[in-house]
Design a protein around this motif. Structure first.
Motif, short mmCIF file in Angstrom:
data_model
loop_
_atom_site.label_atom_id
_atom_site.label_comp_id
_atom_site.label_asym_id
_atom_site.label_seq_id
_atom_site.Cartn_x
_atom_site.Cartn_y
_atom_site.Cartn_z
N LEU A 1 54.70 -22.75 47.42
CA LEU A 1 54.42 -23.97 46.43
C LEU A 1 55.47 -23.48 45.13
O LEU A 1 55.40 -23.68 44.68
CB LEU A 1 53.44 -23.99 45.78
N PHE A 2 56.60 -23.70 45.73
CA PHE A 2 57.89 -23.36 44.41
C PHE A 2 59.04 -23.82 44.72
O PHE A 2 59.34 -24.25 45.82
CB PHE A 2 58.01 -21.70 44.58
N THR A 3 59.74 -24.18 43.87
CA THR A 3 60.81 -24.41 44.27
C THR A 3 62.09 -23.78 43.07
O THR A 3 61.56 -22.95 41.47
CB THR A 3 61.68 -26.12 43.69
N MET A 4 63.35 -23.88 43.45
CA MET A 4 64.08 -22.91 42.13
C MET A 4 64.75 -23.71 41.30
O MET A 4 65.53 -25.40 41.60
CB MET A 4 65.06 -22.12 43.09
N GLY A 5 64.81 -23.65 40.19
CA GLY A 5 65.65 -24.40 38.59
C GLY A 5 67.20 -23.67 39.22
O GLY A 5 67.42 -22.90 40.43
N GLN A 6 68.42 -23.73 37.59
CA GLN A 6 69.25 -23.36 38.22
C GLN A 6 68.86 -22.12 37.74
O GLN A 6 69.67 -20.90 38.49
CB GLN A 6 69.53 -24.05 36.04
N ASP A 7 68.34 -21.18 36.93
CA ASP A 7 68.59 -19.68 37.10
C ASP A 7 66.61 -19.07 36.85
O ASP A 7 65.98 -17.83 36.52
CB ASP A 7 68.52 -18.91 35.38
N ALA A 8 65.62 -20.08 37.17
CA ALA A 8 64.48 -19.52 37.72
C ALA A 8 63.37 -19.60 38.70
O ALA A 8 63.98 -21.80 39.31
CB ALA A 8 63.61 -19.58 36.56
N ALA A 9 62.29 -19.33 39.00
CA ALA A 9 61.29 -19.98 40.83
C ALA A 9 60.44 -20.70 39.88
O ALA A 9 59.99 -19.96 38.72
CB ALA A 9 61.06 -18.88 41.33
N LYS A 10 59.98 -21.75 40.31
CA LYS A 10 59.32 -22.87 39.48
C LYS A 10 58.49 -23.17 40.34
O LYS A 10 58.82 -23.65 41.47
CB LYS A 10 59.79 -24.04 38.42
N GLY A 11 56.69 -22.59 40.01
CA GLY A 11 56.14 -23.18 41.48
C GLY A 11 54.23 -23.47 40.82
O GLY A 11 54.17 -23.07 39.75
N LEU A 12 53.82 -23.18 41.70
CA LEU A 12 52.06 -23.32 41.66
C LEU A 12 51.76 -21.91 41.94
O LEU A 12 52.07 -22.19 43.71
CB LEU A 12 51.87 -24.67 42.23
N ILE A 13 50.10 -21.72 42.21
CA ILE A 13 49.37 -20.53 42.67
C ILE A 13 48.31 -20.55 42.49
O ILE A 13 47.62 -21.11 41.67
CB ILE A 13 49.80 -19.25 42.36
N ALA A 14 47.29 -20.06 43.72
CA ALA A 14 45.86 -20.28 43.02
C ALA A 14 45.39 -19.64 42.42
O ALA A 14 46.10 -18.12 42.24
CB ALA A 14 45.14 -20.31 44.59
N GLU A 15 44.78 -19.16 41.33
CA GLU A 15 43.69 -19.11 40.13
C GLU A 15 43.52 -17.45 41.22
O GLU A 15 44.19 -16.28 40.24
CB GLU A 15 42.11 -19.37 39.81
N GLU A 16 43.32 -17.37 42.38
CA GLU A 16 42.75 -15.76 42.71
C GLU A 16 43.92 -15.15 42.90
O GLU A 16 43.96 -14.05 43.53
CB GLU A 16 41.95 -16.19 43.52
N ARG A 17 45.24 -15.56 43.41
CA ARG A 17 46.26 -15.31 44.24
C ARG A 17 47.24 -14.98 42.79
O ARG A 17 47.66 -14.07 43.03
CB ARG A 17 46.68 -15.82 44.87
N LEU A 18 46.79 -15.24 41.36
CA LEU A 18 47.81 -15.09 40.17
C LEU A 18 47.35 -13.58 39.34
O LEU A 18 48.67 -12.90 38.93
CB LEU A 18 46.91 -15.70 39.48
#
Length: 484
Positions: free
Chosen positions: A311-328
Protein backbone atom coordinates in the motif's frame (compact mmCIF):
# COMPACT_ATOMS: atom_id res chain seq x y z
CA UNK A 1 49.32 2.86 -22.10
CA UNK A 2 51.49 3.11 -25.27
CA UNK A 3 48.92 4.20 -27.82
CA UNK A 4 50.68 7.00 -29.70
CA UNK A 5 54.07 6.76 -31.42
CA UNK A 6 55.94 8.78 -28.82
CA UNK A 7 54.63 6.58 -26.00
CA UNK A 8 55.43 3.46 -28.02
CA UNK A 9 59.02 4.61 -28.58
CA UNK A 10 59.37 5.33 -24.86
CA UNK A 11 58.01 1.88 -24.00
CA UNK A 12 60.68 0.31 -26.22
CA UNK A 13 63.43 2.57 -24.87
CA UNK A 14 64.02 3.90 -28.38
CA UNK A 15 63.75 7.14 -30.30
CA UNK A 16 61.29 8.51 -32.84
CA UNK A 17 62.33 10.40 -35.97
CA UNK A 18 59.38 12.00 -37.83
CA UNK A 19 59.45 11.72 -41.61
CA UNK A 20 59.77 14.59 -44.08
CA UNK A 21 56.72 13.74 -46.20
CA UNK A 22 53.51 15.77 -45.73
CA UNK A 23 51.06 13.76 -43.68
CA UNK A 24 53.74 11.45 -42.27
CA UNK A 25 52.83 10.03 -38.84
CA UNK A 26 53.96 12.28 -35.99
CA UNK A 27 54.63 11.69 -32.29
CA UNK A 28 50.95 12.06 -31.34
CA UNK A 29 49.64 9.70 -34.06
CA UNK A 30 47.79 6.71 -32.59
CA UNK A 31 49.10 3.24 -33.43
CA UNK A 32 46.96 0.92 -35.54
CA UNK A 33 49.17 -2.16 -35.27
CA UNK A 34 52.61 -3.70 -35.86
CA UNK A 35 53.70 -5.80 -38.86
CA UNK A 36 56.88 -7.48 -40.03
CA UNK A 37 58.33 -6.15 -43.28
CA UNK A 38 57.52 -9.38 -45.10
CA UNK A 39 53.81 -9.01 -44.15
CA UNK A 40 53.52 -5.34 -45.04
CA UNK A 41 51.31 -4.64 -48.07
CA UNK A 42 49.44 -1.38 -47.44
CA UNK A 43 48.37 1.17 -44.80
CA UNK A 44 45.62 -0.26 -42.61
CA UNK A 45 44.05 3.04 -41.55
CA UNK A 46 44.88 6.48 -43.01
CA UNK A 47 44.63 8.36 -39.69
CA UNK A 48 46.50 5.80 -37.60
CA UNK A 49 50.13 4.69 -37.67
CA UNK A 50 51.09 1.28 -39.10
CA UNK A 51 54.43 0.26 -37.58
CA UNK A 52 56.57 -1.96 -39.84
CA UNK A 53 59.49 -3.83 -38.26
CA UNK A 54 62.33 -4.49 -40.72
CA UNK A 55 64.98 -7.20 -40.32
CA UNK A 56 68.06 -5.02 -40.70
CA UNK A 57 68.64 -1.79 -42.50
CA UNK A 58 70.66 -3.43 -45.26
CA UNK A 59 67.90 -6.01 -45.90
CA UNK A 60 65.21 -3.34 -45.76
CA UNK A 61 67.22 -1.09 -48.10
CA UNK A 62 67.77 -3.93 -50.55
CA UNK A 63 64.03 -4.32 -50.96
CA UNK A 64 63.59 -0.65 -51.78
CA UNK A 65 64.87 -0.77 -55.32
CA UNK A 66 62.11 1.30 -56.83
CA UNK A 67 60.06 -1.56 -58.14
CA UNK A 68 58.82 -2.79 -54.77
CA UNK A 69 55.04 -2.30 -54.58
CA UNK A 70 55.34 -1.30 -50.92
CA UNK A 71 57.49 1.74 -51.63
CA UNK A 72 54.59 4.22 -52.17
CA UNK A 73 53.19 3.35 -48.75
CA UNK A 74 56.37 3.90 -46.73
CA UNK A 75 56.06 7.73 -46.39
CA UNK A 76 52.80 7.15 -44.51
CA UNK A 77 53.99 4.20 -42.43
CA UNK A 78 56.46 3.99 -39.53
CA UNK A 79 59.59 1.93 -40.21
CA UNK A 80 60.85 0.33 -36.99
CA UNK A 81 64.55 -0.64 -37.12
CA UNK A 82 67.19 -1.91 -34.71
CA UNK A 83 69.26 1.05 -33.54
CA UNK A 84 72.72 1.05 -35.13
CA UNK A 85 75.22 3.39 -36.73
CA UNK A 86 74.14 2.21 -40.17
CA UNK A 87 70.51 2.98 -39.35
CA UNK A 88 71.34 6.48 -38.09
CA UNK A 89 73.38 7.20 -41.21
CA UNK A 90 70.36 6.23 -43.31
CA UNK A 91 67.90 8.43 -41.39
CA UNK A 92 68.32 11.61 -43.51
CA UNK A 93 67.24 9.69 -46.63
CA UNK A 94 64.36 7.82 -44.94
CA UNK A 95 61.07 8.29 -46.87
CA UNK A 96 58.90 8.37 -43.74
CA UNK A 97 58.89 8.28 -39.96
CA UNK A 98 61.46 5.94 -38.38
CA UNK A 99 61.43 4.36 -34.92
CA UNK A 100 64.84 3.17 -33.69
CA UNK A 101 64.87 0.65 -30.84
CA UNK A 102 67.82 -0.89 -28.92
CA UNK A 103 67.32 -4.48 -30.10
CA UNK A 104 69.56 -6.72 -32.19
CA UNK A 105 67.21 -7.99 -34.92
CA UNK A 106 64.03 -7.05 -36.70
CA UNK A 107 62.41 -10.29 -35.59
CA UNK A 108 63.00 -9.40 -31.96
CA UNK A 109 61.82 -5.86 -32.55
CA UNK A 110 58.59 -7.15 -34.10
CA UNK A 111 58.03 -9.45 -31.11
CA UNK A 112 58.55 -6.57 -28.66
CA UNK A 113 56.21 -4.30 -30.61
CA UNK A 114 53.54 -6.99 -30.64
CA UNK A 115 53.95 -7.59 -26.90
CA UNK A 116 53.70 -3.89 -26.00
CA UNK A 117 50.62 -3.36 -28.15
CA UNK A 118 49.01 -6.57 -26.87
CA UNK A 119 49.56 -5.47 -23.27
CA UNK A 120 48.04 -2.12 -24.09
CA UNK A 121 45.06 -3.75 -25.81
CA UNK A 122 44.52 -5.98 -22.78
CA UNK A 123 44.47 -2.90 -20.53
CA UNK A 124 41.90 -1.28 -22.86
CA UNK A 125 39.80 -4.44 -22.83
CA UNK A 126 39.83 -4.42 -19.01
CA UNK A 127 38.78 -0.77 -19.00
CA UNK A 128 35.90 -1.51 -21.39
CA UNK A 129 34.83 -4.55 -19.34
CA UNK A 130 34.85 -2.58 -16.10
CA UNK A 131 33.01 0.32 -17.75
CA UNK A 132 30.38 -2.05 -19.13
CA UNK A 133 29.77 -3.53 -15.69
CA UNK A 134 29.27 -0.06 -14.21
CA UNK A 135 26.97 0.95 -17.08
CA UNK A 136 24.89 -2.17 -16.46
CA UNK A 137 24.57 -1.33 -12.77
CA UNK A 138 23.51 2.27 -13.35
CA UNK A 139 21.06 1.13 -16.06
CA UNK A 140 19.22 -0.96 -13.47
CA UNK A 141 18.85 2.03 -11.18
CA UNK A 142 18.45 5.02 -13.44
CA UNK A 143 17.64 3.77 -16.95
CA UNK A 144 18.67 5.62 -20.10
CA UNK A 145 19.52 8.91 -18.37
CA UNK A 146 21.90 7.15 -15.97
CA UNK A 147 23.67 5.35 -18.85
CA UNK A 148 24.20 8.61 -20.74
CA UNK A 149 25.47 10.34 -17.61
CA UNK A 150 27.92 7.54 -16.79
CA UNK A 151 29.22 7.40 -20.37
CA UNK A 152 29.86 11.15 -20.44
CA UNK A 153 31.77 10.86 -17.17
CA UNK A 154 33.91 7.94 -18.39
CA UNK A 155 34.85 9.55 -21.70
CA UNK A 156 35.53 12.89 -19.97
CA UNK A 157 33.21 14.75 -22.29
CA UNK A 158 29.51 15.04 -23.11
CA UNK A 159 26.86 12.72 -24.49
CA UNK A 160 23.43 13.13 -26.09
CA UNK A 161 20.74 10.51 -26.71
CA UNK A 162 18.33 11.44 -29.52
CA UNK A 163 15.24 9.60 -30.68
CA UNK A 164 14.65 8.81 -34.36
CA UNK A 165 12.91 12.18 -34.79
CA UNK A 166 15.85 14.14 -33.43
CA UNK A 167 14.23 14.88 -30.08
CA UNK A 168 16.42 14.74 -27.00
CA UNK A 169 15.84 11.75 -24.72
CA UNK A 170 18.72 12.38 -22.30
CA UNK A 171 21.88 14.49 -22.15
CA UNK A 172 24.87 14.84 -19.87
CA UNK A 173 27.34 17.71 -19.95
CA UNK A 174 25.79 18.97 -23.18
CA UNK A 175 24.59 22.47 -23.91
CA UNK A 176 22.26 23.58 -26.68
CA UNK A 177 25.13 23.83 -29.19
CA UNK A 178 26.24 20.28 -28.36
CA UNK A 179 22.70 18.98 -28.87
CA UNK A 180 22.43 20.80 -32.20
CA UNK A 181 25.76 19.35 -33.37
CA UNK A 182 24.73 15.88 -32.21
CA UNK A 183 21.54 16.06 -34.27
CA UNK A 184 23.48 17.37 -37.28
CA UNK A 185 25.96 14.46 -37.35
CA UNK A 186 23.35 11.82 -36.44
CA UNK A 187 21.02 12.82 -39.27
CA UNK A 188 23.67 14.06 -41.74
CA UNK A 189 22.20 17.54 -41.84
CA UNK A 190 23.99 20.04 -44.10
CA UNK A 191 24.91 22.49 -41.35
CA UNK A 192 28.21 23.53 -39.83
CA UNK A 193 29.23 21.35 -36.89
CA UNK A 194 31.09 23.34 -34.24
CA UNK A 195 32.45 20.34 -32.31
CA UNK A 196 34.59 18.07 -34.52
CA UNK A 197 35.39 14.48 -33.65
CA UNK A 198 31.87 13.44 -32.64
CA UNK A 199 31.11 9.73 -32.50
CA UNK A 200 27.66 8.45 -33.46
CA UNK A 201 26.35 5.05 -32.34
CA UNK A 202 22.93 3.90 -33.56
CA UNK A 203 20.77 2.32 -30.86
CA UNK A 204 19.22 -0.67 -32.61
CA UNK A 205 19.56 -1.76 -36.25
CA UNK A 206 17.71 -1.06 -39.49
CA UNK A 207 13.97 -0.81 -39.05
CA UNK A 208 14.41 -1.50 -35.34
CA UNK A 209 16.44 1.68 -34.83
CA UNK A 210 15.24 3.41 -31.66
CA UNK A 211 17.73 6.23 -31.03
CA UNK A 212 21.17 7.72 -31.71
CA UNK A 213 23.91 8.04 -29.09
CA UNK A 214 26.35 10.87 -29.84
CA UNK A 215 29.32 11.81 -27.67
CA UNK A 216 32.54 13.79 -27.67
CA UNK A 217 35.62 13.12 -25.58
CA UNK A 218 38.31 15.50 -24.38
CA UNK A 219 40.90 12.70 -24.12
CA UNK A 220 42.55 10.65 -26.86
CA UNK A 221 41.53 7.12 -25.91
CA UNK A 222 39.35 6.79 -28.98
CA UNK A 223 39.41 3.00 -29.20
CA UNK A 224 38.38 2.47 -25.58
CA UNK A 225 35.69 5.11 -25.79
CA UNK A 226 34.35 3.73 -29.07
CA UNK A 227 34.05 0.22 -27.59
CA UNK A 228 32.49 1.55 -24.38
CA UNK A 229 29.97 3.63 -26.34
CA UNK A 230 29.05 0.55 -28.38
CA UNK A 231 28.27 -1.30 -25.14
CA UNK A 232 26.28 1.70 -23.90
CA UNK A 233 24.27 1.73 -27.15
CA UNK A 234 23.46 -1.97 -26.71
CA UNK A 235 22.30 -1.36 -23.13
CA UNK A 236 20.21 1.61 -24.24
CA UNK A 237 18.55 -0.57 -26.86
CA UNK A 238 17.47 -2.97 -24.13
CA UNK A 239 16.36 -0.20 -21.77
CA UNK A 240 14.36 1.70 -24.39
CA UNK A 241 12.63 -1.43 -25.70
CA UNK A 242 11.79 -3.30 -22.55
CA UNK A 243 8.24 -3.50 -21.34
CA UNK A 244 8.61 -2.00 -17.90
CA UNK A 245 6.21 -4.05 -15.80
CA UNK A 246 7.46 -2.26 -12.68
CA UNK A 247 6.37 1.06 -14.20
CA UNK A 248 2.94 -0.40 -14.96
CA UNK A 249 2.67 -1.70 -11.41
CA UNK A 250 3.79 1.66 -10.04
CA UNK A 251 1.18 3.49 -12.08
CA UNK A 252 -1.54 1.09 -10.94
CA UNK A 253 -0.62 1.53 -7.29
CA UNK A 254 -0.61 5.30 -7.73
CA UNK A 255 -4.14 5.27 -9.13
CA UNK A 256 -5.39 2.91 -6.41
CA UNK A 257 -3.75 4.96 -3.66
CA UNK A 258 -5.51 8.07 -4.98
CA UNK A 259 -8.85 6.25 -4.70
CA UNK A 260 -8.04 5.01 -1.19
CA UNK A 261 -7.03 8.46 0.06
CA UNK A 262 -10.17 10.00 -1.42
CA UNK A 263 -12.07 7.99 1.20
CA UNK A 264 -15.60 6.70 1.34
CA UNK A 265 -17.17 3.31 0.69
CA UNK A 266 -15.29 2.91 -2.60
CA UNK A 267 -11.96 3.24 -0.77
CA UNK A 268 -12.93 0.64 1.84
CA UNK A 269 -14.11 -1.79 -0.87
CA UNK A 270 -10.87 -1.37 -2.84
CA UNK A 271 -8.77 -2.06 0.26
CA UNK A 272 -10.66 -5.27 0.91
CA UNK A 273 -9.96 -6.38 -2.66
CA UNK A 274 -6.33 -5.37 -2.06
CA UNK A 275 -6.14 -7.91 0.78
CA UNK A 276 -6.47 -5.45 3.67
CA UNK A 277 -8.53 -6.78 6.57
CA UNK A 278 -7.69 -4.12 9.15
CA UNK A 279 -10.24 -1.46 10.08
CA UNK A 280 -7.64 1.25 10.68
CA UNK A 281 -4.40 2.14 8.89
CA UNK A 282 -1.58 4.63 9.40
CA UNK A 283 -0.17 6.95 6.75
CA UNK A 284 3.60 7.24 6.32
CA UNK A 285 6.11 9.06 4.10
CA UNK A 286 9.70 7.86 3.73
CA UNK A 287 12.64 9.45 1.93
CA UNK A 288 16.42 9.11 1.84
CA UNK A 289 19.16 11.67 2.33
CA UNK A 290 21.13 9.97 -0.46
CA UNK A 291 20.10 9.46 -4.07
CA UNK A 292 22.05 6.20 -4.02
CA UNK A 293 19.31 4.59 -1.90
CA UNK A 294 16.47 3.04 -3.91
CA UNK A 295 13.61 3.91 -1.55
CA UNK A 296 10.96 2.08 -3.58
CA UNK A 297 12.89 -1.18 -3.58
CA UNK A 298 13.66 -0.73 0.12
CA UNK A 299 9.99 -0.29 1.07
CA UNK A 300 8.95 -3.21 -1.13
CA UNK A 301 11.45 -5.49 0.60
CA UNK A 302 10.41 -4.31 4.07
CA UNK A 303 6.72 -4.82 3.32
CA UNK A 304 7.44 -8.34 2.08
CA UNK A 305 9.34 -9.08 5.30
CA UNK A 306 6.50 -7.65 7.41
CA UNK A 307 3.84 -9.53 5.44
CA UNK A 308 2.12 -6.28 4.50
CA UNK A 309 0.37 -5.55 1.18
CA UNK A 310 2.15 -2.98 -0.97
CA UNK A 311 0.00 0.00 0.00
CA UNK A 312 2.43 2.66 -1.17
CA UNK A 313 3.44 4.68 -4.18
CA UNK A 314 6.47 6.77 -5.11
CA UNK A 315 6.32 10.53 -5.23
CA UNK A 316 9.06 12.69 -6.68
CA UNK A 317 11.53 11.83 -3.93
CA UNK A 318 9.64 9.86 -1.27
CA UNK A 319 7.55 6.74 -0.78
CA UNK A 320 4.02 7.54 0.44
CA UNK A 321 1.78 4.82 1.76
CA UNK A 322 -0.32 3.13 4.42
CA UNK A 323 0.46 0.40 6.92
CA UNK A 324 -1.41 -1.43 9.67
CA UNK A 325 -0.86 -0.23 13.24
CA UNK A 326 0.59 -3.56 14.40
CA UNK A 327 3.24 -3.46 11.63
CA UNK A 328 4.20 0.16 12.17
CA UNK A 329 6.78 -0.62 14.85
CA UNK A 330 8.57 -2.96 12.46
CA UNK A 331 8.72 -0.26 9.77
CA UNK A 332 10.06 2.31 12.24
CA UNK A 333 12.69 -0.12 13.56
CA UNK A 334 13.97 -0.86 10.05
CA UNK A 335 14.18 2.86 9.25
CA UNK A 336 16.12 3.49 12.47
CA UNK A 337 18.53 0.63 11.79
CA UNK A 338 19.20 1.61 8.18
CA UNK A 339 22.38 3.63 7.59
CA UNK A 340 25.35 4.52 9.75
CA UNK A 341 24.88 6.45 13.02
CA UNK A 342 25.14 9.22 14.05
CA UNK A 343 23.89 10.52 10.67
CA UNK A 344 20.60 8.79 9.90
CA UNK A 345 20.13 7.94 6.22
CA UNK A 346 16.32 7.94 6.14
CA UNK A 347 13.50 10.29 7.11
CA UNK A 348 10.18 8.72 8.11
CA UNK A 349 7.04 10.67 8.92
CA UNK A 350 4.09 8.83 10.47
CA UNK A 351 0.49 10.00 10.70
CA UNK A 352 -2.29 8.94 13.05
CA UNK A 353 -4.35 5.75 12.74
CA UNK A 354 -7.57 6.43 10.84
CA UNK A 355 -10.55 4.35 9.61
CA UNK A 356 -10.01 2.78 6.19
CA UNK A 357 -12.74 4.95 4.65
CA UNK A 358 -11.10 8.20 5.86
CA UNK A 359 -7.35 7.86 5.39
CA UNK A 360 -6.70 11.15 3.61
CA UNK A 361 -5.98 13.11 6.82
CA UNK A 362 -3.45 10.49 7.95
CA UNK A 363 -1.54 10.93 4.69
CA UNK A 364 -1.49 14.71 5.24
CA UNK A 365 -0.25 14.18 8.78
CA UNK A 366 2.48 11.87 7.49
CA UNK A 367 3.64 14.55 5.07
CA UNK A 368 3.82 17.11 7.87
CA UNK A 369 5.65 14.68 10.15
CA UNK A 370 8.08 13.80 7.35
CA UNK A 371 8.91 17.46 6.80
CA UNK A 372 9.41 17.85 10.53
CA UNK A 373 11.81 14.87 10.49
CA UNK A 374 13.74 16.51 7.64
CA UNK A 375 13.88 19.85 9.45
CA UNK A 376 14.97 18.28 12.74
CA UNK A 377 17.40 15.80 11.06
CA UNK A 378 15.86 12.80 12.83
CA UNK A 379 14.95 9.43 11.38
CA UNK A 380 11.37 8.98 12.64
CA UNK A 381 8.83 11.62 13.55
CA UNK A 382 5.26 10.76 14.60
CA UNK A 383 2.58 13.31 14.01
CA UNK A 384 1.01 12.94 17.46
CA UNK A 385 4.34 13.99 18.99
CA UNK A 386 4.13 17.36 17.24
CA UNK A 387 1.86 19.30 19.67
CA UNK A 388 2.13 22.56 17.76
CA UNK A 389 0.58 20.86 14.78
CA UNK A 390 -1.87 18.56 16.51
CA UNK A 391 -3.27 20.99 19.06
CA UNK A 392 -3.43 24.04 16.82
CA UNK A 393 -3.98 22.98 13.24
CA UNK A 394 -6.36 20.10 13.97
CA UNK A 395 -8.56 22.32 16.11
CA UNK A 396 -8.88 25.16 13.63
CA UNK A 397 -12.18 25.31 11.72
CA UNK A 398 -11.76 25.14 7.95
CA UNK A 399 -12.64 28.82 7.56
CA UNK A 400 -10.01 29.88 10.10
CA UNK A 401 -7.41 27.63 8.48
CA UNK A 402 -8.12 29.21 5.10
CA UNK A 403 -7.87 32.68 6.64
CA UNK A 404 -4.56 31.77 8.25
CA UNK A 405 -3.20 30.43 4.95
CA UNK A 406 -4.34 33.61 3.16
CA UNK A 407 -1.80 35.59 5.20
CA UNK A 408 0.78 34.26 2.75
CA UNK A 409 -1.09 35.48 -0.36
CA UNK A 410 1.12 38.62 -0.70
CA UNK A 411 4.02 36.22 -1.22
CA UNK A 412 2.32 33.38 -3.09
CA UNK A 413 0.72 35.60 -5.73
CA UNK A 414 4.04 37.07 -6.87
CA UNK A 415 5.98 35.56 -9.82
CA UNK A 416 8.74 34.60 -7.36
CA UNK A 417 6.22 33.43 -4.76
CA UNK A 418 7.48 29.85 -4.44
CA UNK A 419 11.01 31.12 -3.91
CA UNK A 420 9.87 33.49 -1.17
CA UNK A 421 7.83 30.76 0.56
CA UNK A 422 10.84 28.40 0.53
CA UNK A 423 12.98 31.20 1.92
CA UNK A 424 10.48 31.88 4.72
CA UNK A 425 10.34 28.20 5.69
CA UNK A 426 14.14 27.82 5.70
CA UNK A 427 14.53 30.99 7.77
CA UNK A 428 11.96 29.84 10.34
CA UNK A 429 13.37 26.29 10.54
CA UNK A 430 16.81 27.78 11.23
CA UNK A 431 15.30 29.92 14.04
CA UNK A 432 16.44 33.07 12.28
CA UNK A 433 20.06 31.94 11.91
CA UNK A 434 21.27 33.53 8.66
CA UNK A 435 24.17 31.16 7.99
CA UNK A 436 22.17 27.97 8.54
CA UNK A 437 19.25 29.18 6.41
CA UNK A 438 21.52 30.31 3.56
CA UNK A 439 23.24 26.91 3.54
CA UNK A 440 19.86 25.16 3.38
CA UNK A 441 18.77 27.28 0.42
CA UNK A 442 22.17 27.22 -1.27
CA UNK A 443 22.27 31.02 -1.61
CA UNK A 444 24.56 33.78 -0.39
CA UNK A 445 23.81 35.23 3.05
CA UNK A 446 23.18 38.69 1.54
CA UNK A 447 20.69 37.18 -0.95
CA UNK A 448 18.83 35.57 1.96
CA UNK A 449 18.75 38.86 3.88
CA UNK A 450 17.34 40.67 0.83
CA UNK A 451 14.61 38.03 0.42
CA UNK A 452 13.63 38.17 4.11
CA UNK A 453 13.46 41.96 3.89
CA UNK A 454 11.11 41.59 0.90
CA UNK A 455 8.96 39.13 2.85
CA UNK A 456 8.68 41.54 5.78
CA UNK A 457 7.81 44.41 3.45
CA UNK A 458 5.12 42.42 1.62
CA UNK A 459 3.49 40.93 4.72
CA UNK A 460 4.06 43.67 7.25
CA UNK A 461 5.65 41.17 9.66
CA UNK A 462 8.70 41.75 11.83
CA UNK A 463 10.31 38.31 11.68
CA UNK A 464 12.57 39.23 14.56
CA UNK A 465 9.48 38.99 16.79
CA UNK A 466 8.62 35.50 18.13
CA UNK A 467 4.88 36.07 17.72
CA UNK A 468 5.33 37.02 14.06
CA UNK A 469 7.51 33.97 13.44
CA UNK A 470 4.95 31.71 15.14
CA UNK A 471 2.13 33.13 13.04
CA UNK A 472 4.21 32.75 9.88
CA UNK A 473 4.96 29.14 10.72
CA UNK A 474 1.29 28.33 11.35
CA UNK A 475 0.39 30.03 8.08
CA UNK A 476 2.89 27.84 6.26
CA UNK A 477 1.40 24.74 7.87
CA UNK A 478 -2.09 25.83 7.03
CA UNK A 479 -1.09 26.39 3.44
CA UNK A 480 0.47 22.90 3.32
CA UNK A 481 3.91 24.06 2.19
CA UNK A 482 6.21 21.03 2.01
CA UNK A 483 9.41 22.99 1.53
CA UNK A 484 12.52 21.93 -0.33
Amino acid sequence: MARDLLALAAALGGSLHPGPAPGAPGPATLVDGALHWRDFTLIGHPTYATVVAADRLDLAASSLDGSDRRLPFLPHAVLALPDSELAREWLPSAPGTVLLAPVSTGELLHARLTAVLAQDQAAEDRAVTLGTKVLTQVARRGGAAAIVNELASRVDGWAVLLDTHGQTIATSGAGSLHVADAAAVAFNRPVRVRHPGLQVHPVGLGEDLTAYLVFSSRSGRESTHRDLAAQAAALLDLVLRRQDHSATERLGREVMMSTVLAGGAEAAALLRRWGVREERLVGFELSSRSQAVDVERLVRRWFDALGAPHLFTMGQDAAKGLIAEERLAGLEARAEEFGTPPRPALRLGVGSARPVDALGPSAVEAREAHQSAVDAAVTVRRYHRMPSVEYVMDRLPATDGARLASLLDPLALRPDGEELLRTLRAYLVANGAWSAASRTLGVHRQTLMNRVASIEELTGWDLGDIDARTGAWLALRARGISGS
